[in-house]
Design an enzyme around this catalytic site. Structure first.
Site: not given
Ligand code: NAD
Length: 476
Positions: A317, A382
């Site tokens: 995560n 990203y």
């Protein structure tokens, strides 16, 4: 972060004004509450299609009907049988027999009256077959029709209001009721509050039930077992000091897992808080450090001894953003984002595999992003890393299948965290309102989806990327 607009339009005068002006009125979503029933109203089970169904729903005890009943739903097979005042908690359509073009219209016509009867936060769930794997002489038409179901689900998701969602579960050849059980429970339940407009493929898997279901002979046993399906599992969650990671640690612990919470040393205070709250362990570790893989493996072997060898759940995560338009992205921003978001999950997973810690029943869950899948202005680094996470789990899935483990990813859309609190206000409003559910999700929504993928009953779900985005317009 507070959604002030949503709060305003939920007040009496705010609701009136929003209705008059035709502005979005985001519903309060039904979310998981301990002991609450699966559905907030009866379920209607429809069967459609001119081909053979994978279930025998018309007969008493038909597999799909009994799956729903075992999960605690009151099931009806005809709309007129539903009590007049009742709002439906779910409409489940067995479309596994949909093979001819006309079946799509028949499905739509049968679904319409049921959709009118849906209650708040209700579910529309279609069950179909994976189009690529169909056989027979009319294979091409059948594949087209099964693909057509996707168009219905994604459209219905956009049309539903009051927090209702629509999703499609597709069975691969050989997958049956046992493989569908866990996914159906999750998608029918309040745990999938922010999962909307999604298509999930289910493969046949040696059906592994939660340990506490083991000898379950009756429905009560099965229900109790379903509440703590992760008993006996050890779950590593990176980036667990706050946001989605923290919520994930909480939900995994609630479901029975022993949690090892990982975050950077600078976040040790918050990390300790997470670990204490979930009665787990804190491991202060920068996932990009050269010795991170060996330290994680050693920690799992030393601190957890033999218990880590059974069912290990790894949730990658930890993530960062360093946004700039591509023309302004410098090497440092590329390296930082790719290092945390993609290189670290790859290296950690490799080390766990090499150490033999990812065995039977293990789960790898990557955290991708809708921005990654769809592309997003200012986020080439990203997006590369998050699309990369999707690629990672798809490639890992067949490798992990050899040892009876799975790899999947969740792709959050707009989730209310410190990461999205940094988005400029206008873009933040757009992010929230352009989703079908007209609001941002909460960290717990992503956490519930991760926890579902981690369950033994999700053994047939692998190589999938499940968006938790309220059916965001971005890349939908
Ligand atoms: P956040 O910034 O609130 O939390 C991220 C956590 O990761 C922090 O505690 C941070 O300290 C930790 N972390 C960062 N670098 C690390 C490293 N090198 N080693 C260990 N830990 C590290 O973010 P969030 O919003 O909770 O997001 C969590 C994940 O979900 C991220 O991967 C993010 O990209 C993804 N995501 C978030 C959203 C959203 O809307 N918030 C949307 C899509 C995807």
């Amino acid at each position: 972060m507070r959604d002030v607009y949503a709060e305003l339009v939920r007040t009496g005068p705010g609701a009136v004004a929003a209705r008059k002006l035709g502005l979005p009125r985001p519903a309060v979503l039904r979310r998981h509450e301990a002991g609450a029933p699966l559905l907030d109203g009866p379920a209607l089970l429809l069967t459609t299609g001119s081909g053979a169904s994978a279930f025998r729903t018309r007969e008493a005890g038909g597999a799909l009907a009994s799956l729903l009943a075992r999960a605690g739903a009151e099931v009806h097979l005809d709309l007129p049988d539903v009590p007049a005042q009742a709002r439906l908690g779910a409409v489940v359509v067995d479309a596994t027999g949909a093979t001819r073009v006309g079946d799509l219209a028949a499905l739509g016509l049968a679904l319409g009256p049921a959709v009118r009867r849906l209650g708040p936060s209700a579910r529309v769930l279609l069950v179909g077959r994976t189009p690529a794997h169909l056989d027979g002489v009319d294979r091409v038409e059948a594949a087209a029709v099964q693909q057509g179901l996707e168009g219905i689900v994604r459209t219905v998701g956009k049309e539903l209001r009051a927090g209702a969602t629509a999703d499609l579960l597709r069975l691969a050849p050989g997958a049956g009721p046992a493989d569908l059980d866990g996914p159906l429970r999750f998608f029918a339940s309040a745990r999938s509050a922010f999962v909307d407009g999604q298509v999930v493929d289910i493969a046949p898997a040696p059906s592994v039930r939660p340990s506490s279901w083991g000898a379950a002979q009756d429905d009560d046993d099965a229900r109790r077992g379903a509440e703590r399906p992760l008993d006996g599992s050890v779950a590593v969650v990176t980036g667990a000091a706050r946001g989605i990671g923290r919520a994930t640690a909480h939900v995994l612990a609630r479901q029975g897992a022993h949690v090892v919470a990982v975050d950077v040393p600078a976040a040790s205070g918050d990390l300790a808080r997470t670990a204490n709250d979930v009665r787990g362990q804190a491991l202060a570790l920068d996932v990009t450090a050269p010795d991170a893989p060996s330290r994680l493996v050693e920690h799992l072997q030393r601190a957890l001894g033999g218990s880590a060898t059974g069912r290990l759940v790894v949730v990658h995560n930890a993530g960062i953003t360093r946004d700039r338009l591509l023309v302004n992205l410098d090497a440092a921003r590329w390296e930082a984002v790719l290092g945390v978001n993609l290189a670290a999950p790859l290296r950690l997973t490799d080390a766990l595999l090499d150490a033999g810690l990812l065995g039977q029943g293990a789960r790898v869950v990557g955290v991708s992003s809708t921005s990654g899948l769809a592309g997003n202005r200012g986020q080439a680094n990203y997006a590369a890393s998050k699309a990369g996470v999707a690629g990672m789990v798809r490639a890992l899935a067949p490798r992990l299948a050899e040892v009876g483990a799975t790899a999947n990813a969740v792709a959050p859309g707009f989730i209310e965290t410190e990461m999205t609190a940094r988005i400029p206000p206008l873009l933040r409003q757009l992010g929230r309102r352009t989703a079908s559910l007209q609001q941002g999700g909460l960290p717990v929504d992503v956490a519930e989806t991760v926890a579902w993928l981690a369950e033994p009953a999700s053994a047939g779900v692998t190589g999938q990327v499940v968006r938790v985005c309220g059916q965001a317009l971005v890349g939908a």
